[in-house]
Design a protein around this motif. Structure first.
Motif, PDB file in Angstrom:
ATOM      1  N   PHE A  74       0.833  -1.202   0.000  1.00 22.03           N
ATOM      2  CA  PHE A  74       0.000   0.000   0.000  1.00 22.03           C
ATOM      3  C   PHE A  74       0.874   1.260   0.000  1.00 22.03           C
ATOM      4  O   PHE A  74       0.521   2.271  -0.614  1.00 22.03           O
ATOM      5  CB  PHE A  74      -0.942  -0.004   1.194  1.00 22.03           C
ATOM      6  N   ASP A  75       1.998   1.191   0.701  1.00 23.03           N
ATOM      7  CA  ASP A  75       2.929   2.309   0.719  1.00 23.03           C
ATOM      8  C   ASP A  75       3.486   2.562  -0.683  1.00 23.03           C
ATOM      9  O   ASP A  75       3.609   3.717  -1.119  1.00 23.03           O
ATOM     10  CB  ASP A  75       4.062   2.014   1.700  1.00 23.03           C
ATOM     11  N   ALA A  76       3.802   1.492  -1.395  1.00 20.26           N
ATOM     12  CA  ALA A  76       4.353   1.633  -2.740  1.00 20.26           C
ATOM     13  C   ALA A  76       3.339   2.262  -3.691  1.00 20.26           C
ATOM     14  O   ALA A  76       3.700   3.112  -4.529  1.00 20.26           O
ATOM     15  CB  ALA A  76       4.791   0.259  -3.264  1.00 20.26           C
ATOM     16  N   THR A 128       3.081   5.911   9.012  1.00 21.39           N
ATOM     17  CA  THR A 128       2.062   6.787   9.588  1.00 21.39           C
ATOM     18  C   THR A 128       2.392   8.261   9.366  1.00 21.39           C
ATOM     19  O   THR A 128       1.486   9.076   9.155  1.00 21.39           O
ATOM     20  CB  THR A 128       1.901   6.520  11.091  1.00 21.39           C
ATOM     21  N   SER A 129       3.683   8.620   9.400  1.00 18.83           N
ATOM     22  CA  SER A 129       4.062  10.018   9.164  1.00 18.83           C
ATOM     23  C   SER A 129       3.770  10.406   7.719  1.00 18.83           C
ATOM     24  O   SER A 129       3.288  11.513   7.450  1.00 18.83           O
ATOM     25  CB  SER A 129       5.542  10.231   9.481  1.00 18.83           C
ATOM     26  N   GLN A 130       4.066   9.498   6.780  1.00 19.67           N
ATOM     27  CA  GLN A 130       3.772   9.792   5.378  1.00 19.67           C
ATOM     28  C   GLN A 130       2.272   9.950   5.167  1.00 19.67           C
ATOM     29  O   GLN A 130       1.824  10.869   4.473  1.00 19.67           O
ATOM     30  CB  GLN A 130       4.295   8.675   4.479  1.00 19.67           C
ATOM     31  N   TRP A 131       1.478   9.046   5.772  1.00 22.02           N
ATOM     32  CA  TRP A 131       0.022   9.133   5.599  1.00 22.02           C
ATOM     33  C   TRP A 131      -0.493  10.456   6.159  1.00 22.02           C
ATOM     34  O   TRP A 131      -1.338  11.108   5.534  1.00 22.02           O
ATOM     35  CB  TRP A 131      -0.668   7.959   6.286  1.00 22.02           C
ATOM     36  N   ALA A 132       0.006  10.844   7.325  1.00 25.03           N
ATOM     37  CA  ALA A 132      -0.455  12.088   7.945  1.00 25.03           C
ATOM     38  C   ALA A 132      -0.096  13.294   7.075  1.00 25.03           C
ATOM     39  O   ALA A 132      -0.898  14.221   6.909  1.00 25.03           O
ATOM     40  CB  ALA A 132       0.150  12.228   9.336  1.00 25.03           C
ATOM     41  N   HIS A 166      -4.627   6.763  -1.190  1.00 23.14           N
ATOM     42  CA  HIS A 166      -4.549   7.302   0.173  1.00 23.14           C
ATOM     43  C   HIS A 166      -5.568   6.616   1.083  1.00 23.14           C
ATOM     44  O   HIS A 166      -5.245   6.264   2.236  1.00 23.14           O
ATOM     45  CB  HIS A 166      -4.804   8.804   0.138  1.00 23.14           C
ATOM     46  N   ALA A 167      -6.777   6.403   0.589  1.00 22.68           N
ATOM     47  CA  ALA A 167      -7.804   5.736   1.401  1.00 22.68           C
ATOM     48  C   ALA A 167      -7.405   4.300   1.714  1.00 22.68           C
ATOM     49  O   ALA A 167      -7.540   3.829   2.856  1.00 22.68           O
ATOM     50  CB  ALA A 167      -9.140   5.768   0.662  1.00 22.68           C
ATOM     51  N   SER A 168      -6.881   3.579   0.721  1.00 21.28           N
ATOM     52  CA  SER A 168      -6.456   2.197   0.942  1.00 21.28           C
ATOM     53  C   SER A 168      -5.270   2.134   1.901  1.00 21.28           C
ATOM     54  O   SER A 168      -5.174   1.228   2.736  1.00 21.28           O
ATOM     55  CB  SER A 168      -6.083   1.542  -0.387  1.00 21.28           C
ATOM     56  N   TYR A 169      -4.373   3.101   1.789  1.00 19.93           N
ATOM     57  CA  TYR A 169      -3.206   3.170   2.674  1.00 19.93           C
ATOM     58  C   TYR A 169      -3.653   3.360   4.119  1.00 19.93           C
ATOM     59  O   TYR A 169      -3.143   2.702   5.041  1.00 19.93           O
ATOM     60  CB  TYR A 169      -2.328   4.322   2.213  1.00 19.93           C
ATOM     61  N   GLY A 170      -4.608   4.250   4.342  1.00 21.94           N
ATOM     62  CA  GLY A 170      -5.114   4.476   5.700  1.00 21.94           C
ATOM     63  C   GLY A 170      -5.766   3.234   6.281  1.00 21.94           C
ATOM     64  O   GLY A 170      -5.603   2.928   7.465  1.00 21.94           O
ATOM     65  N   GLU A 171      -6.494   2.502   5.459  1.00 20.84           N
ATOM     66  CA  GLU A 171      -7.127   1.270   5.941  1.00 20.84           C
ATOM     67  C   GLU A 171      -6.078   0.232   6.293  1.00 20.84           C
ATOM     68  O   GLU A 171      -6.194  -0.494   7.287  1.00 20.84           O
ATOM     69  CB  GLU A 171      -8.091   0.730   4.896  1.00 20.84           C
ATOM     70  N   ALA A 178     -12.685   0.435   7.990  1.00 15.67           N
ATOM     71  CA  ALA A 178     -14.148   0.466   8.017  1.00 15.67           C
ATOM     72  C   ALA A 178     -14.649   0.238   9.424  1.00 15.67           C
ATOM     73  O   ALA A 178     -14.017  -0.430  10.239  1.00 15.67           O
ATOM     74  CB  ALA A 178     -14.696  -0.613   7.080  1.00 15.67           C
ATOM     75  N   ALA A 179     -15.821   0.802   9.727  1.00  9.88           N
ATOM     76  CA  ALA A 179     -16.355   0.743  11.093  1.00  9.88           C
ATOM     77  C   ALA A 179     -16.566  -0.685  11.558  1.00  9.88           C
ATOM     78  O   ALA A 179     -16.314  -1.016  12.719  1.00  9.88           O
ATOM     79  CB  ALA A 179     -17.675   1.510  11.150  1.00  9.88           C
ATOM     80  N   ASP A 180     -17.033  -1.570  10.666  1.00  7.63           N
ATOM     81  CA  ASP A 180     -17.283  -2.940  11.100  1.00  7.63           C
ATOM     82  C   ASP A 180     -15.986  -3.653  11.435  1.00  7.63           C
ATOM     83  O   ASP A 180     -15.910  -4.432  12.378  1.00  7.63           O
ATOM     84  CB  ASP A 180     -18.050  -3.721  10.042  1.00  7.63           C
TER      85      ASP A 180
END
Length: 265
Positions: A74-76, A128-132, A166-171, A178-180
């Motif tokens: 995901f990072d790549a 996490t720093s890159q995502w932020a 970005h969304a997939s990376y955060g997950e 996702a909430a569930d």
């Protein structure tokens, strides 16, 4: 020679990880006094302990099904999405020679300086720093209304690709899962089982007070699994411990829970 029974050794459940807590709970259930009446405090606490063991097993099973994605992949993809936009803008700055091309190159150069003032250095930060950093950058793009200009310069797929990555990376980092899936964790069931072990011990002491030596054999038999578990922990400790306090036990189990039946009480 019989050693003196010390109730203080059992007032706190052993600190352990998920597999250890599960095996301890099952062992304690197997040692519940068989002559305890169905409506006794001991039997009620044992039933509550069994429920917590089942809850931990179910959460453990669900966590294994969800799995732990390879964050490097995901990072790549996230790196590639930002690199694609950066390179697209950079390529536009090289197309000059006509008034229209010169104007477009100027806008692309200004956008490069605004979106990538430090280039792609942020893609080399920790996960996490890159995502932020990327999350703040996307928020700034939206707040400044730069999305439409970027789409006009390089085309709509670039920014759309960044948002998907970005969304997939955060997950994958469990930041925006996702909430569930977020509810399927093992930390709370683990703590609940440890509390249930303590409450069961207190119920044993209430019905069979340690102050009465006649109760010691019964208590030793019922609490033997805790003694055995602590002994196994001591045997597993390295002969030389590194300096500093030990870190917390890892809450995430590596494999599926045992398939053996949980004792009825």
């Amino acid at each position: 020679m019989t050693t003196e029974f010390d109730p203080n050794l059992y007032t706190r459940a052993p600190a352990t990880d998920v597999p250890g807590a599960y095996s301890l709970g099952v062992a304690v259930l197997a040692a519940v006094p068989t002559d305890a009446s169905r409506d006794s405090r001991v039997r009620a606490s044992a039933r509550a302990l069994r429920a917590s063991v089942i809850a931990l097993r179910d959460a453990w099973t669900a966590r294994v099904k969800i799995g732990d994605p390879d964050r490097r992949a995901f990072d790549a993809v996230a790196d590639a999405s930002w690199r694609a936009l950066n390179w697209a803008l950079e390529s536009i700055t090289l197309i000059t020679g006509t008034p229209a091309d010169d104007a477009r190159a100027t806008r692309a150069r200004a956008m490069l300086e605004r979106v990538f003032p430090d280039g792609l250095a942020f893609t080399q930060l920790t996960y996490t720093s890159q995502w932020a950093h990327a999350d703040r950058l996307l928020a700034q793009i939206d707040a400044d209304g730069l999305g439409a200009e970027l789409d006009r310069l390089v085309g709509a797929p670039y920014l759309a690709f960044i948002r998907r990555a970005h969304a997939s990376y955060g997950e994958a980092l469990r930041i925006t899962e996702a909430a569930d899936a977020a509810t399927v964790g093992v930390r709370e069931p683990l703590r609940a089982l440890q509390v249930a072990v303590q409450e069961y011990v207190f119920a044993l002491f209430a019905e069979h007070p340690p102050s009465n030596p006649e109760n010691h054999p019964r208590l030793r038999k019922a609490l033997a699994p805790i003694d055995a578990f602590r002994a196994s922990q001591q045997r597993a400790e390295p002969a030389t411990r590194p300096a500093g306090p030990p870190g917390p036990a890892a809450p995430e189990p590596a494999g599926p829970p045992p398939s053996d039946p949980i004792p009825e009480v």
